[in-house]
Every structure is written in C-alpha cells, then in structure tokens.
Design a protein around this motif. Structure first.
Motif, short mmCIF file in Angstrom:
data_model
loop_
_atom_site.label_atom_id
_atom_site.label_comp_id
_atom_site.label_asym_id
_atom_site.label_seq_id
_atom_site.Cartn_x
_atom_site.Cartn_y
_atom_site.Cartn_z
N CYS A 172 92.89 9.67 -6.62
CA CYS A 172 92.00 10.18 -5.56
C CYS A 172 92.03 9.23 -4.35
O CYS A 172 92.18 9.67 -3.21
CB CYS A 172 90.56 10.27 -6.06
SG CYS A 172 90.31 11.47 -7.39
N GLY A 177 82.31 15.25 4.07
CA GLY A 177 82.91 14.96 2.78
C GLY A 177 81.84 14.84 1.72
O GLY A 177 80.65 14.92 2.02
N GLU A 213 82.40 13.93 -4.51
CA GLU A 213 83.40 14.62 -5.34
C GLU A 213 84.75 14.80 -4.66
O GLU A 213 85.73 15.15 -5.31
CB GLU A 213 82.88 16.00 -5.77
CG GLU A 213 81.78 15.97 -6.80
CD GLU A 213 80.38 15.90 -6.20
OE1 GLU A 213 79.42 16.17 -6.92
OE2 GLU A 213 80.24 15.56 -4.99
N SER A 214 84.81 14.55 -3.33
CA SER A 214 86.09 14.71 -2.64
C SER A 214 86.62 13.36 -2.15
O SER A 214 87.45 13.31 -1.24
CB SER A 214 85.94 15.67 -1.45
OG SER A 214 85.01 15.15 -0.52
N VAL A 225 86.76 15.26 3.83
CA VAL A 225 87.39 16.58 3.71
C VAL A 225 87.95 16.96 5.07
O VAL A 225 89.05 17.47 5.21
CB VAL A 225 86.36 17.63 3.25
CG1 VAL A 225 86.89 19.05 3.42
CG2 VAL A 225 85.96 17.38 1.79
N VAL A 277 93.83 17.89 1.73
CA VAL A 277 92.82 18.80 1.16
C VAL A 277 93.10 20.23 1.60
O VAL A 277 93.51 20.46 2.74
CB VAL A 277 91.40 18.44 1.69
CG1 VAL A 277 90.32 19.22 0.95
CG2 VAL A 277 91.13 16.95 1.56
N LEU A 291 87.10 23.63 -2.27
CA LEU A 291 88.10 22.60 -2.02
C LEU A 291 89.11 22.47 -3.15
O LEU A 291 88.78 22.69 -4.32
CB LEU A 291 87.43 21.22 -1.90
CG LEU A 291 86.27 21.06 -0.92
CD1 LEU A 291 85.69 19.67 -1.04
CD2 LEU A 291 86.74 21.32 0.51
N ARG A 292 90.31 22.06 -2.76
CA ARG A 292 91.33 21.76 -3.75
C ARG A 292 92.21 20.65 -3.17
O ARG A 292 92.37 20.57 -1.95
CB ARG A 292 92.17 23.02 -3.99
CG ARG A 292 92.86 23.06 -5.34
CD ARG A 292 93.32 24.45 -5.71
NE ARG A 292 94.35 24.96 -4.80
CZ ARG A 292 94.95 26.14 -4.97
NH1 ARG A 292 94.59 26.92 -5.96
NH2 ARG A 292 95.88 26.53 -4.13
N ILE A 331 90.21 15.36 -4.86
CA ILE A 331 89.05 15.99 -5.52
C ILE A 331 88.87 15.43 -6.94
O ILE A 331 89.84 15.28 -7.68
CB ILE A 331 89.21 17.53 -5.58
CG1 ILE A 331 89.59 18.10 -4.21
CG2 ILE A 331 87.94 18.19 -6.13
CD1 ILE A 331 88.63 17.84 -3.09
N THR A 332 87.61 15.15 -7.31
CA THR A 332 87.30 14.61 -8.63
C THR A 332 87.86 15.50 -9.74
O THR A 332 87.97 16.71 -9.57
CB THR A 332 85.77 14.47 -8.83
OG1 THR A 332 85.53 13.96 -10.14
CG2 THR A 332 85.05 15.81 -8.71
N THR A 357 81.52 23.36 -3.29
CA THR A 357 80.79 22.29 -2.59
C THR A 357 79.29 22.58 -2.52
O THR A 357 78.49 21.65 -2.36
CB THR A 357 81.28 22.13 -1.13
OG1 THR A 357 81.02 23.37 -0.44
CG2 THR A 357 82.75 21.79 -1.08
#
Length: 601
Positions: A204, A379, A382-383, A387, A407, A419-420, A424-425, A447
């Motif tokens: 990440c 953001g 988790e991202s 973002v 992202v 999100l992908r 990403i967590t 999100t």
C-alpha cells in the motif's frame, strides 16, 4: 526489488545523504531545535531492530506506539520494518478504554509511550490484565509508578541492541521481507461504534509513494517539512514516509497547540494539515480587516479582490492574467501577501496539502487568493491517504482534485465513491464480517462518501451514513451546513441536529473571546458565560450572522433554532474522536435536554 522498500529506506538514504540533516525536534528546555543526521537516523534504526530482537519480537508481531510526534516514533517504525514487525500507533489522547481495546484486539506485548500522560494510562491499563509484557518510555522525565518493576526508558532499550548481536538475523529478515507483509494497523477513531484496525501492507505504501512521485516531481530533497498532524493519522504518516523517501528534512512538532510558535521557528516549505488550521488563519485575517479602518482597510480588501481574480479566475484555469492585473498582484505580493505569510511563518512555503474534512469554499478561495499553495485532497485510512488531490495551482474551488495514478474511482449507487487499486487496504484486522461488508462482490471498496466527477475533478457531496432525514421526509447533509457556518468568526464549533426532527437546529460553541468583546462594547453586564449566552442581544447577533450565511440553502435546510453552549465539545466527555471529528450520537445524549428544549412548541 524483492525486499520491502520501507525495511531498508533509512539505510539507503544514509548512504546517499550521510551527515545531512534528516530530522529536527524541539528541545523544550533550551528552546532550540536539535538536528539528527541521516547517518544517526540509520544507526538508531539498526540499533532499534537489534533491541526488538533482543526482546524476542517475532515476524509480523504487533508493537504499539502510544505517543505524540517524536523522532522515536520513526525510529521504532523503521526499526520494526527492519525485522518484519508491525507497528500500531495510538493517538496520544487515547482513553484507557481505547488503549485496553486496541492492546487486546492486536495482542500487543510491547508498548512504547511518549510522555507522562501516556505512561500513566498505559500503566493503569497494564494492571487490568492484558498481554502487555513491557512499557518502553520515550521521555526520560517521566516518573515511573512505585509499583512498576518492568518498564524501561528508551535509552535503556537502545542499549539492548548496541552490540548489534542480532544483525545477522536482521539481515535475514530484511532479505525475506516483501510487499505482502503488513506494515501498520491503524485503528480508525470511529465516529460510530467500535474502532476497527485497518491493515496497511508494505505494498500500500509503495504504491502510494510511487504515485506521489509521479504526481509531484517538483518536490525534492530541498524541502523542509513541518510534521504537525499526529503521525498516528494516516495523512501525516503516509506523507512523512513519502517525504523521507524523497530525502526531505522533517521538523517534528511535539505539541499541536504549539504550532503557531514552532512554525515561525522553522518557517517550513511544506506541511500537511486539516482545514481547521486554515480556517483559523482565515478568521484571524477577517478579524484584522474588521479592526482596520480607512486606507489600510481599503488596501487589504483590494488585495483580496485582486488576488482572487488573478489566481482563481486566471492562474487556476491555466490562463494568463491581463498585464495590469498582474502588475497589481505583484505589488500586493511584495506588500500585503508577503507580510501575511511572514506573520504565519510560511513565507518559504511551497506546498500545503490539506484534507480530512470539507474545506469551506470561502476559506479555500481566500488562501489561494493570497498565493498560498494549499492543495486540497481526499483520502481515507483505508486508501493509505490520497485518493485524489490538486496539483500546483490546478485548483477548482470546491473540488478535491484529480484522481491519483494508482487508484481507480467509480461512482456507485446513491452516488457513492467506490475505490480500487494498489493503495487500498486488504481489510480490517481479525474482522472478517466488517471486511466483507466493506467491499462489493467484484472488489470495489465502499467509502461511504457520495460525490461526482466533473472535467476530471472529484467533488464530494456528503457522507452517506451521515445524511439526516427530517420527520417531513427531507434529506439534509449536515456537513454542508456546518462547513458554511464554521467560517463565521463568532462560531468555533457547530453540530447540526435534524434526524427525525421537524426542522433543523444547531448546537453552537461560540468564540468566547469575541463574544466577551462584543458584550463589553454593548455594555452588557453578566456574571457567567452561561448568563451572557442567554442574553437576547447575543442571541440576536448569532441569529443575524447565521441567517446571512445560510441564504443559499433551501428553506427546509436552514437552521430554525440554535443553542449557544458555555463549554467546548470535549474528548474527555467522548464528544470528539481523536481526530476531533464530532460524535453525533454522544452529543445527542449529552445535550438531550438542550436539544429537546429547541423542539418544544
């Protein structure tokens, strides 16, 4: 590169930069800033890795760090990455209950603490029966409890690794480290319910660092960066890792309340912050303009008008400003804008990323007008933070910038931002059900924020979970109303009440200093703040200001009644999270009587 970048980052930078300054921290006894070179930084990190092995820390074992911002936080982080351990930062203001929960949830045996406050909380929690084996104390001025037989100070801890007796094992673990290792688990402060541990893998951070290098090639190793937000916050943490990877110099601010002073001592070129910092700058300037009269006031107002037109109407749109406007702008840049920047301590400032809450448009316009490069972004924990964000003077007021290269964003149902991507967590620690609920069947992360994309810029509209429905069936987005009103210089904090209610009301924390000044000017006599805030003249003052600011809202979104509270919202009473976000459910409980009163017929 097979091993993880963060496990060898400090050593690589030390080879490159040697005796150059990597970090600075403030010595409060001598009121000076103490430099730490890259070489010293790398030495301490290697010693930390050896000392952790001496304690018997295993691969992917969780270690807790419960401290305000200190260089030691970074030594422990990178020392842990060198032996494939996981660091879990706690907010310096965490309560006993939160610390107890996180220690248990993550099965932590070793906890590093900053100052007396954190030590006291940790020691009390330790006696409640946790798996905690030892507390390691950063600040040598901390007084240990008489009953404490196991805690050691950080310098004693470092002695455990001085002989480098485990270096072969450190080298072996570095060689075996990889992107699939977990780097951190960050517990979200949770405006609702129990906090969840967000797992952030090395992959990440590597994805995020690479993307930031692509987006901001103009930033390099000449930057002097102020660390003002807590390292526990994903924004400051990911930003600091990136800055370290670029060879920037970090100036570590210990106490958030000192920032007005320390920023003037360091005069940084960059600093990430939350909108609240800039809201305070904005209201300070509004205050100044209100106190000024005559020609000086005219000049100040004209400077803001010229700056707005020059930067927002032209520069931010990629257009060349007309020659006369540019000349005026240059004049104000040398006089008014430069004086303002100097007063704040940011005359060398090049880059100020800002995120974490909605930026009131009036504040964003003002900051850009005076030529401060505040870069709005968006953001989540988790991202791994960013973002989307703006680039230098590629600003659209109200937007949170363009999507980052690593992202993908998709707008789902209810306009939810999905999100992908590599930052990403992979999920929440030991919480399978919560992890499953957080992703769609085909792997997009929910999100919980609503928004839209226009001309490549992302705009946020509201927090889906936070939408209120009045008893008349109308939907209200409380943040939009709060962001509009919190820019008023008389309002410090505000919380909108509307859910299942007939109309919108508000709890308001006034700027007490300004209210007292107003009372003095009007000759209002009062014995206490409670009494003053119930005075009709004060209530009228707020009513008039609120009505002016909320004109653009639909009738059903406007505040009909409000209560001025004599004490600020507090963390002690559980009303604010560690990142100072309002916990609405707690306010509803704590101020039930005041709220009911506003809805009496």
């Amino acid at each position: 590169m097979s091993n993880s970048q963060l496990s060898v980052l400090i050593q690589r930078q030390a080879e490159k930069y040697g005796d150059r300054v990597a970090l600075k921290y403030r010595d409060y006894d001598t009121e000076t800033w103490v430099p730490v070179s890259w070489k010293q930084f790398a030495e301490t990190v290697t010693t930390t890795s050896n000392a952790l092995l001496e304690l018997g820390v295993g691969v992917q074992e969780n270690i807790g760090v419960f401290s305000q911002n200190k260089p030691e936080c970074l030594y422990v982080d990178f020392g842990a990455f060198g032996i494939r351990a996981v660091t879990i930062p706690f907010y310096a203001t965490s309560s006993e209950a939160q610390v107890l929960y996180m220690l248990g949830d993550a099965d932590i045996h070793y906890l590093f603490v900053g100052e007396q406050l954190q030590y006291d909380v940790a020691f009390r929690v330790m006696s409640l029966g946790t798996q905690l084996k030892q507390i390691i104390i950063f600040d040598k001025d901390v007084k240990r409890d008489k009953r404490d037989t196991s805690s050691i100070y950080f310098d004693e801890f470092l002695k455990l690794g001085k002989a480098r007796q485990h270096q072969a094992e450190v080298d072996k673990r570095i060689a075996e480290s990889g992107n699939g290792d977990i780097a951190n688990i960050l517990y979200t402060s949770g405006t609702t319910g129990d906090s969840k541990g967000v797992m952030l893998h090395h992959s990440c951070y590597e994805g995020a660092i690479k993307a930031h290098n692509e987006r901001f090639p103009q930033l390099g190793d000449q930057e002097v960066v102020m660390n003002f937000l807590p390292f526990t916050h994903v924004f400051e943490r990911a930003w600091s890792y990136w800055c370290i990877s670029m060879g920037c110099q970090l100036a570590i601010n210990l106490r958030p309340v000192d920032i007005q002073k320390t920023i003037k001592e360091i005069r940084p070129t960059a600093m990430c912050s939350v909108p609240r910092f800039w809201e305070k700058v904005y209201s300070g300037v509004q205050e100044k303009i209100n106190e000024t009269t005559g020609l000086k006031k005219k000049l100040m107002l004209d400077a803001l008008k010229v700056g707005r037109e020059h930067n927002i109407e032209y520069v931010c749109k990629g257009l060349t400003p007309p020659a006369l406007l540019h000349m005026k702008y240059k004049f104000y840049e040398k006089t008014i804008y430069s004086l303002l920047k100097k007063t704040i301590g940011i005359e060398n400032g090049r880059f100020f990323p800002t995120a974490g809450a909605a930026i009131p448009p009036a504040v964003q316009e003002f900051i850009l007008s005076v030529g401060i490069n505040m870069v709005a972004g968006y953001g989540l924990t988790e991202s791994t933070a960013t973002v989307s964000c703006e680039n230098d003077f590629d600003h659209v007021v109200g937007s949170v910038g363009r999507i980052m290269p690593h992202v993908e964003v998709k707008i789902g149902e209810n306009n939810e931002i999905l999100l992908r991507g590599v930052g990403i967590t992979h999920g929440y620690y030991k919480k399978e059900a919560a992890t499953k609920a957080a992703f769609t069947e085909d792997g997009w992360f929910h999100t919980g924020d609503a928004g839209y994309i226009k001309d490549g810029h992302l705009f946020l509209t509201e927090r889906i979970k936070d939408l209120f429905k009045t008893s008349n069936g109308k939907y209200i987005a409380p943040q939009a109303i709060e962001a509009k009103l919190v820019v008023d210089r008389y309002i410090d904090q505000i919380s909108i009440i509307a859910d299942e209610r007939k109309f919108v009301s508000a709890l308001i924390i006034p700027e007490y200093k300004l209210v007292k000044e107003y009372a003095e000017k009007k000759g209002i006599k009062y014995a206490s703040m409670e009494e003053l805030l119930q005075d009709q003249q004060i209530i009228d003052l707020f009513k008039e200001r609120i009505d002016t600011l909320q004109q653009q809202f639909a009738h059903y979104e406007q505040i009909k009644r409000f209560t001025l509270l004599p004490h600020p919202f507090s963390m002690e009473r559980g009303e604010l999270t560690n990142t100072l976000k309002i916990k609405r459910n707690v306010l509803n409980k704590n101020y039930a009587a005041e709220i009911e009163k506003m809805y009496e017929e």
